[in-house]
Write a protein that holds these residues in place. Structure first.
Motif, PDB file in Angstrom:
ATOM      1  N   THR A  72       0.830  -1.198   0.000  1.00 29.27           N
ATOM      2  CA  THR A  72       0.000   0.000   0.000  1.00 29.27           C
ATOM      3  C   THR A  72       0.863   1.246   0.000  1.00 29.27           C
ATOM      4  N   ARG A  73       0.237   2.316  -0.330  1.00 34.20           N
ATOM      5  CA  ARG A  73       0.916   3.599  -0.311  1.00 34.20           C
ATOM      6  C   ARG A  73       1.390   3.913   1.106  1.00 34.20           C
ATOM      7  N   ARG A  74       0.543   3.613   2.035  1.00 33.60           N
ATOM      8  CA  ARG A  74       0.911   3.856   3.423  1.00 33.60           C
ATOM      9  C   ARG A  74       2.161   3.070   3.808  1.00 33.60           C
ATOM     10  N   VAL A 120       5.083  10.089  -1.846  1.00 26.29           N
ATOM     11  CA  VAL A 120       5.263   8.853  -2.595  1.00 26.29           C
ATOM     12  C   VAL A 120       4.032   8.619  -3.466  1.00 26.29           C
ATOM     13  N   ARG A 121       4.275   8.218  -4.682  1.00 31.77           N
ATOM     14  CA  ARG A 121       3.181   7.908  -5.607  1.00 31.77           C
ATOM     15  C   ARG A 121       3.311   6.469  -6.078  1.00 31.77           C
ATOM     16  N   VAL A 132       4.033  -3.252  -9.266  1.00 32.81           N
ATOM     17  CA  VAL A 132       3.876  -1.980  -8.560  1.00 32.81           C
ATOM     18  C   VAL A 132       5.182  -1.210  -8.593  1.00 32.81           C
ATOM     19  N   LEU A 133       5.085  -0.028  -9.108  1.00 36.57           N
ATOM     20  CA  LEU A 133       6.236   0.874  -9.109  1.00 36.57           C
ATOM     21  C   LEU A 133       5.898   2.029  -8.194  1.00 36.57           C
ATOM     22  N   CYS A 134       6.899   2.752  -7.804  1.00 34.48           N
ATOM     23  CA  CYS A 134       6.549   3.982  -7.125  1.00 34.48           C
ATOM     24  C   CYS A 134       7.590   5.063  -7.301  1.00 34.48           C
ATOM     25  N   PHE A 135       7.126   6.275  -7.135  1.00 31.02           N
ATOM     26  CA  PHE A 135       7.979   7.452  -7.260  1.00 31.02           C
ATOM     27  C   PHE A 135       7.993   8.158  -5.919  1.00 31.02           C
ATOM     28  N   VAL A 136       9.166   8.489  -5.489  1.00 31.92           N
ATOM     29  CA  VAL A 136       9.287   9.137  -4.187  1.00 31.92           C
ATOM     30  C   VAL A 136      10.003  10.469  -4.358  1.00 31.92           C
ATOM     31  N   ASP A 137       9.334  11.507  -3.945  1.00 34.90           N
ATOM     32  CA  ASP A 137       9.905  12.850  -4.087  1.00 34.90           C
ATOM     33  C   ASP A 137      10.662  13.266  -2.839  1.00 34.90           C
TER      34      ASP A 137
END
Length: 233
Positions: A147-149, A164-165, A180-185
């Motif tokens: 999960t995003r969390r 995070v996206r 699942v990928l994610c982008f973290v700023d």
DNA sequence: AGCACA
């Protein structure tokens, strides 16, 4: 696993504290405290280096205490000051779990005070940034049910963390779990780099050593205006 | 392997 970066947060705290303590109270350089750079020389690995640093710091700490109680006292005072400024200023939020409290506070402080990314109490622990560094990380290897969390939990303790996206992609092979990928700023590329190094290979499943190793890179940005010429020069 | 959102 997680230990590495928790310790890291701690190490930074200690390092900063010790630096401040020395700067503030010890007027003359003391050979007992002075630690030659050669003890932690140019080590490339990020997380390993940080682990090392922590141990080193602890050991030295004991030596120092035995030799000069001045430093211990001032360090103690430093801690007190640091804490008291929190205590008076902002009521302690009911954060779940004692562990999370410090890194989060740390993050906020650094986020505000350390905008210029030199905010490491003078010492820079990071390797030089690669040319393609950006303030967004691209993360793969996440389990498809995460999960995003959950992902936020991992990245939030890092200084400069912003957002995070999560992105879900269908697997190319039919019948496989979606990817699942994610982008973290982060605020700065340097801060992103710290997280990148620290979490490279991070295991989501601490039991299953083969599955869910995180792979992190700097995110590529959408086609930059330099259209098309890729060769040198 | 796989790179989205403004």
């Amino acid at each position: 696993m997680a230990e590495a970066y928790w310790r890291y947060a701690d190490a930074r705290h200690q390092a900063a504290a010790q630096a401040a303590a020395q700067a503030a109270v010890v007027p003359t350089p003391q050979p007992a405290i002075k630690r030659p750079r050669s003890e932690y020389p140019d080590m490339p690995g990020g997380s390993e280096m940080l682990g090392y640093y922590t141990h080193d710091e602890e050991r030295t700490g004991y030596r120092v205490i035995r030799d000069t109680e001045t430093v211990e006292a001032s360090y103690d005072r430093y801690l007190r000051n640091g804490i008291s400024s929190y205590g008076t200023g902002e009521p302690v939020r009911p954060v779940a779990g004692g562990m999370t409290a410090r890194p989060v506070d740390d993050q906020r402080v650094m986020g505000v005070a350390g905008m210029d990314r030199s905010g490491y109490g003078g010492g820079r622990l990071e390797p030089p940034l690669p040319p393609d560094a950006s303030n967004t990380l691209f993360v793969e290897g996440l389990p498809s049910d995460c999960t995003r969390r959950e992902v936020s939990h991992i990245f939030r303790p890092f200084v400069g963390f912003q957002e995070v996206r999560l992105v879900t992609k269908d697997s190319r092979h039919p019948g496989q779990d979606p990817l699942v990928l994610c982008f973290v700023d982060f605020v700065t590329p340097a801060q992103a780099a710290v997280a990148l190094e620290a979490l490279q290979g991070y295991k989501f499943d601490e039991n299953d050593r083969e599955s869910s190793n995180l792979r992190l890179q700097f995110a590529r940005f959408p086609p930059r205006s330099s259209g098309g010429h890729r060769g040198r020069r």
